[in-house]
Design an enzyme around this catalytic site. Structure first.
Site, PDB file in Angstrom:
ATOM      1  N   GLY A  41       0.803  -1.229   0.000  1.00 48.70           N
ATOM      2  CA  GLY A  41       0.000   0.000   0.000  1.00 48.70           C
ATOM      3  C   GLY A  41       0.827   1.266   0.000  1.00 48.70           C
ATOM      4  N   ILE A  42       0.196   2.330   0.496  1.00 42.72           N
ATOM      5  CA  ILE A  42       0.863   3.635   0.544  1.00 42.72           C
ATOM      6  C   ILE A  42       2.059   3.560   1.483  1.00 42.72           C
ATOM      7  CG2 ILE A  42       0.590   6.045   1.295  1.00 42.72           C
ATOM      8  CD1 ILE A  42      -0.751   5.344  -1.403  1.00 42.72           C
ATOM      9  N   CYS A  43       1.855   2.952   2.625  1.00 39.16           N
ATOM     10  CA  CYS A  43       2.894   2.930   3.666  1.00 39.16           C
ATOM     11  C   CYS A  43       4.255   2.497   3.128  1.00 39.16           C
ATOM     12  CB  CYS A  43       2.429   2.007   4.784  1.00 39.16           C
ATOM     13  SG  CYS A  43       3.687   1.644   5.992  1.00 39.16           S
ATOM     14  N   GLY A 180       0.957  23.313   4.243  1.00 40.20           N
ATOM     15  CA  GLY A 180       0.509  22.356   5.263  1.00 40.20           C
ATOM     16  C   GLY A 180       1.673  21.862   6.090  1.00 40.20           C
ATOM     17  N   SER A 181       1.533  21.991   7.417  1.00 39.83           N
ATOM     18  CA  SER A 181       2.655  21.580   8.279  1.00 39.83           C
ATOM     19  C   SER A 181       2.280  20.412   9.181  1.00 39.83           C
ATOM     20  CB  SER A 181       3.122  22.764   9.128  1.00 39.83           C
ATOM     21  OG  SER A 181       2.179  22.993  10.157  1.00 39.83           O
ATOM     22  N   GLY A 182       1.431  19.522   8.670  1.00 38.60           N
ATOM     23  CA  GLY A 182       1.215  18.252   9.366  1.00 38.60           C
ATOM     24  C   GLY A 182       2.460  17.394   9.157  1.00 38.60           C
ATOM     25  N   ALA A 183       2.382  16.136   9.576  1.00 37.35           N
ATOM     26  CA  ALA A 183       3.566  15.272   9.503  1.00 37.35           C
ATOM     27  C   ALA A 183       4.129  15.176   8.085  1.00 37.35           C
ATOM     28  CB  ALA A 183       3.215  13.885  10.025  1.00 37.35           C
ATOM     29  N   GLY A 270      -3.574  17.365   3.599  1.00 36.06           N
ATOM     30  CA  GLY A 270      -4.388  16.297   4.176  1.00 36.06           C
ATOM     31  C   GLY A 270      -4.649  15.174   3.188  1.00 36.06           C
ATOM     32  N   HIS A 443      21.681   3.749  31.794  1.00 32.89           N
ATOM     33  CA  HIS A 443      22.536   4.928  31.623  1.00 32.89           C
ATOM     34  C   HIS A 443      23.750   4.569  30.781  1.00 32.89           C
ATOM     35  CE1 HIS A 443      24.668   8.619  32.604  1.00 32.89           C
ATOM     36  NE2 HIS A 443      25.745   7.875  32.810  1.00 32.89           N
TER      37      HIS A 443
HETATM   38  C1  LIG Z   1       4.200  10.679   2.526  1.00 34.67           C
HETATM   39  C2  LIG Z   1       3.569   9.872   3.632  1.00 34.67           C
HETATM   40  C3  LIG Z   1       4.308   9.545   4.747  1.00 34.67           C
HETATM   41  C4  LIG Z   1       3.724   8.786   5.763  1.00 34.67           C
HETATM   42  N1  LIG Z   1       4.477   8.473   6.856  1.00 34.67           N
HETATM   43  C5  LIG Z   1       3.914   7.741   7.843  1.00 34.67           C
HETATM   44  C6  LIG Z   1       4.682   7.359   8.968  1.00 34.67           C
HETATM   45  O1  LIG Z   1       5.857   7.691   9.085  1.00 34.67           O
HETATM   46  N2  LIG Z   1       4.086   6.611   9.925  1.00 34.67           N
HETATM   47  C7  LIG Z   1       2.765   6.226   9.833  1.00 34.67           C
HETATM   48  O2  LIG Z   1       2.268   5.537  10.726  1.00 34.67           O
HETATM   49  N3  LIG Z   1       2.018   6.576   8.776  1.00 34.67           N
HETATM   50  C8  LIG Z   1       2.561   7.311   7.785  1.00 34.67           C
HETATM   51  N4  LIG Z   1       1.808   7.625   6.690  1.00 34.67           N
HETATM   52  C9  LIG Z   1       0.408   7.163   6.650  1.00 34.67           C
HETATM   53  C10 LIG Z   1       0.340   5.687   6.238  1.00 34.67           C
HETATM   54  O3  LIG Z   1       0.956   5.523   4.995  1.00 34.67           O
HETATM   55  C11 LIG Z   1      -1.099   5.241   6.201  1.00 34.67           C
HETATM   56  O4  LIG Z   1      -1.711   5.507   7.448  1.00 34.67           O
HETATM   57  C12 LIG Z   1      -1.198   3.743   5.908  1.00 34.67           C
HETATM   58  O5  LIG Z   1      -0.612   3.426   4.681  1.00 34.67           O
HETATM   59  C13 LIG Z   1      -2.660   3.316   5.916  1.00 34.67           C
HETATM   60  O6  LIG Z   1      -2.723   1.948   5.637  1.00 34.67           O
HETATM   61  P1  LIG Z   1      -4.007   1.298   4.970  1.00 34.67           P
HETATM   62  O7  LIG Z   1      -3.784  -0.163   5.011  1.00 34.67           O
HETATM   63  O8  LIG Z   1      -5.226   1.843   5.597  1.00 34.67           O
HETATM   64  O9  LIG Z   1      -4.038   1.833   3.481  1.00 34.67           O
HETATM   65  P2  LIG Z   1      -2.974   2.058   2.338  1.00 34.67           P
HETATM   66  O10 LIG Z   1      -1.593   1.898   2.775  1.00 34.67           O
HETATM   67  O11 LIG Z   1      -3.358   3.363   1.723  1.00 34.67           O
HETATM   68  O12 LIG Z   1      -3.288   0.897   1.319  1.00 34.67           O
HETATM   69  C14 LIG Z   1      -4.515   0.803   0.675  1.00 34.67           C
HETATM   70  C15 LIG Z   1      -4.331  -0.046  -0.568  1.00 34.67           C
HETATM   71  O13 LIG Z   1      -5.609  -0.305  -1.119  1.00 34.67           O
HETATM   72  C16 LIG Z   1      -5.479  -0.341  -2.530  1.00 34.67           C
HETATM   73  N5  LIG Z   1      -6.816  -0.122  -3.104  1.00 34.67           N
HETATM   74  C17 LIG Z   1      -7.578   0.987  -3.010  1.00 34.67           C
HETATM   75  N6  LIG Z   1      -8.765   0.785  -3.616  1.00 34.67           N
HETATM   76  C18 LIG Z   1      -8.726  -0.469  -4.125  1.00 34.67           C
HETATM   77  C19 LIG Z   1      -9.645  -1.245  -4.855  1.00 34.67           C
HETATM   78  N7  LIG Z   1     -10.850  -0.788  -5.194  1.00 34.67           N
HETATM   79  N8  LIG Z   1      -9.302  -2.491  -5.217  1.00 34.67           N
HETATM   80  C20 LIG Z   1      -8.061  -2.988  -4.886  1.00 34.67           C
HETATM   81  N9  LIG Z   1      -7.157  -2.294  -4.189  1.00 34.67           N
HETATM   82  C21 LIG Z   1      -7.489  -1.052  -3.808  1.00 34.67           C
HETATM   83  C22 LIG Z   1      -4.496   0.782  -2.812  1.00 34.67           C
HETATM   84  O14 LIG Z   1      -3.877   0.580  -4.079  1.00 34.67           O
HETATM   85  C23 LIG Z   1      -3.534   0.645  -1.657  1.00 34.67           C
HETATM   86  O15 LIG Z   1      -2.428  -0.158  -2.008  1.00 34.67           O
HETATM   87  C24 LIG Z   1       2.375   8.360   5.653  1.00 34.67           C
HETATM   88  C25 LIG Z   1       1.633   8.682   4.520  1.00 34.67           C
HETATM   89  C26 LIG Z   1       2.212   9.421   3.520  1.00 34.67           C
HETATM   90  C27 LIG Z   1       1.399   9.743   2.300  1.00 34.67           C
END
Ligand SMILES: Cc1cc2nc3c(=O)[nH]c(=O)nc-3n(C[C@H](O)[C@H](O)[C@H](O)COP(=O)(O)OP(=O)(O)OC[C@H]3O[C@@H](n4cnc5c(N)ncnc54)[C@H](O)[C@@H]3O)c2cc1C
Length: 464
Positions: A41-43, A180-183, A270, A443
């Site tokens: 996924g995104i992570c 935006g100054s979130g994480a 966001g 320590h």
């Molecule tokens: C730049 C950035 C940095 C980040 N850094 C951190 C961090 O340091 N620590 C942290 O805890 N979080 C971080 N996050 C947030 C973190 O990435 C997300 O909270 C996490 O990925 C959420 O996981 P998830 O399983 O809900 O979804 P996701 O990781 O978003 O995965 C969802 C998956 O579903 C798939 N999908 C969507 N719709 C469909 C469909 N209809 N059919 C089939 N597949 C589909 C997508 O392709 C995707 O692969 C960051 C996010 C970003 C953008």
């Protein structure tokens, strides 16, 4: 169309989805997971992991610039952005391949394609290998989220970037605006600023990192400014005029608008949930704006349909997603897992200096009616911090004055994203000041500051 039946189907293979799949398989469920883009996924591919790889390069670069301070010398210190990005993409690729391996090892059926609920208990998948239908008693929606786009500030991949562009940048920004100054925003600001971009951060709220304790935000802001970042709080980017190789940003504060020129803009305003084209309305799953409405056990209210991770609402964090993945798989397998409690989930930001927190800020605790005791300990009072050359930072703890319960912990400084887990365990075990005070901290470690902050809250601090 072929139809196959499973015990559990998961839509989306981010940390929520793939962890649910593995836990389900461990418990003997026949599991299928559908993913339309990348396993992990995104992570793993566009979020947590590649950003941390980039930030590590920036950290090493920063330390090399300070070589003299450590009695070392370095030749010409430079960087190759393409190589930095290549390393980050390599790390992401390695981990995505690792997820593939883990799913295979656990005998999870992986289907690449786009999934949609065609009816309760039924999922239609379209992909390169055509269309198929799967059926299961339990379906877990884990489709995650994507970058929010504001009208006029949309990413174009050239001058205006989303996080995806910023992770694979077409050029090194010279004059960068981060909206935006979130994480996410502050991590990219930190990365490019460290590499030498003239960086401005615009935040609509009254402080950077607005979800953090106000004192931590203020401390972090000072550090960012010391590093040359320009911070504009209570300000809004109203408009971007895109020209050839430049963008004019119209930035409003207190009713007055100024224009400033940049060569690159990162929009980090966001995220929004991927709720579209999932067939949610047809099966009766409720959404609130762009998130699926769930109860504390990730149930959507429709029998056999669950939602986890970013699609199920805040906090938008990978560890929240994966923990919900475990809980939901256990519930489906007939166990009775505990609900995930958002107020005991730590948030970490890997900027320089790092920021980490868990529980309530001092202000929030007071709003909730607690009488608080607050402890603080600065990094300058810690031997290890000084030895590391990281003497700027703060550890703040907030206790319920009546019961001694640890309500919140807030940290800024080196390695706090690793340290915070100590307080997270404390909160999970419903610890009070008494246990924390009687715990022996090794320590010399940065963790001793966690002890001292508690001691300070109770008038017993030693090294200050
Ligand atoms: C730049 C950035 C940095 C980040 N850094 C951190 C961090 O340091 N620590 C942290 O805890 N979080 C971080 N996050 C947030 C973190 O990435 C997300 O909270 C996490 O990925 C959420 O996981 P998830 O399983 O809900 O979804 P996701 O990781 O978003 O995965 C969802 C998956 O579903 C798939 N999908 C969507 N719709 C469909 C469909 N209809 N059919 C089939 N597949 C589909 C997508 O392709 C995707 O692969 C960051 C996010 C970003 C953008």
């Amino acid at each position: 169309m072929t139809t196959k039946t499973f015990d559990m189907i998961i839509i989306g293979a981010g940390p929520g989805g793939y962890v649910a799949a593995i836990r389900g398989a461990q418990l003997g469920l026949d599991v299928a997971i559908v993913e339309r883009e990348n396993l992990g996924g995104i992570c793993l591919n566009w979020g947590c992991i590649p950003t941390k790889a980039l930030l590590r390069s920036a950290e090493v670069f920063h330390l090399m610039g300070r070589a003299k301070e450590f009695g070392l010398s370095a030749g010409k210190i430079d960087f190759d952005l393409a190589a930095v990005v290549k390393r980050s993409r390599g790390v992401a690729g390695q981990l995505s391949a690792g997820v593939k391996h883990l799913l295979k090892k656990n005998k999870v059926t992986v289907i690449m394609g786009s999934a949609r609920l065609s009816a309760p208990g039924k999922v239609a998948i379209s992909g390169d290998s055509g269309t198929q239908e799967l059926t299961a008693k339990s379906i877990v929606i884990a489709t995650g989220a994507r970058a929010r786009e504001l009208p006029g500030l949309e990413a174009d991949g050239d001058l205006v970037w989303s996080y995806r562009h910023a992770l694979n940048p077409p050029h090194m920004p010279k004059k960068l605006l981060v909206i935006g100054s979130g994480a996410i925003g502050i991590e990219f600001a930190s990365f490019f600023n460290t590499l030498g971009a003239d960086t401005t951060v615009v935040e609509v709220m009254d402080r950077v990192l607005p979800v953090e304790d106000a004192e931590i935000s203020k401390f972090a802001r000072k550090q960012f400014e010391k590093q040359g970042m320009k911070i504009r709080e209570k300000s809004t980017v109203k408009k971007l005029d895109r020209g050839k190789g430049k963008v004019i940003a119209h930035i409003e504060k207190d009713g007055k608008t100024e224009t400033h020129e940049f060569d690159t803009v990162i929009s980090a305003v966001g995220i929004i949930g991927n709720v579209e084209d999932l067939g949610l309305e047809e099966v009766g799953v409720k959404t609130d704006r762009t998130h699926i409405v769930v109860d504390e056990h990730c149930r959507t209210g429709i029998d056999g349909i669950y939602a986890i991770g970013d699609i199920a609402g805040a906090p938008w964090l990978a560890h929240k997603a994966s923990h919900e993945g475990v809980a939901v798989a256990e519930r489906i397998a007939g166990l009775n897992p505990h609900p995930v409690r958002p107020e005991s989930i730590a948030g970490c930001t890997y900027c320089y200096p790092q920021v980490a927190s868990v529980g309530f800020s001092e202000a929030r605790a007071k709003e909730l009616g607690f009488e608080v005791r607050v402890g603080r300990f600065p990094f300058i009072g810690n031997g290890k911090a000084i030895a590391l050359g990281e003497a700027e930072g703060l550890v703040k703890t907030v206790f319920d004055a009546k019961t001694g319960a640890l309500l919140g912990a807030h940290m800024v400084g080196a390695e706090v994203t690793e340290l915070i887990q100590g307080y997270v365990i404390g909160r999970t075990l419903e610890t009070t000041e008494a246990e924390l005070i009687s715990t022996v901290f090794p320590h010399p470690t940065l963790s001793e500051m966690m002890h001292e902050s508690v001691l300070d809250a109770y008038g017993r601090v030693i090294h200050m």
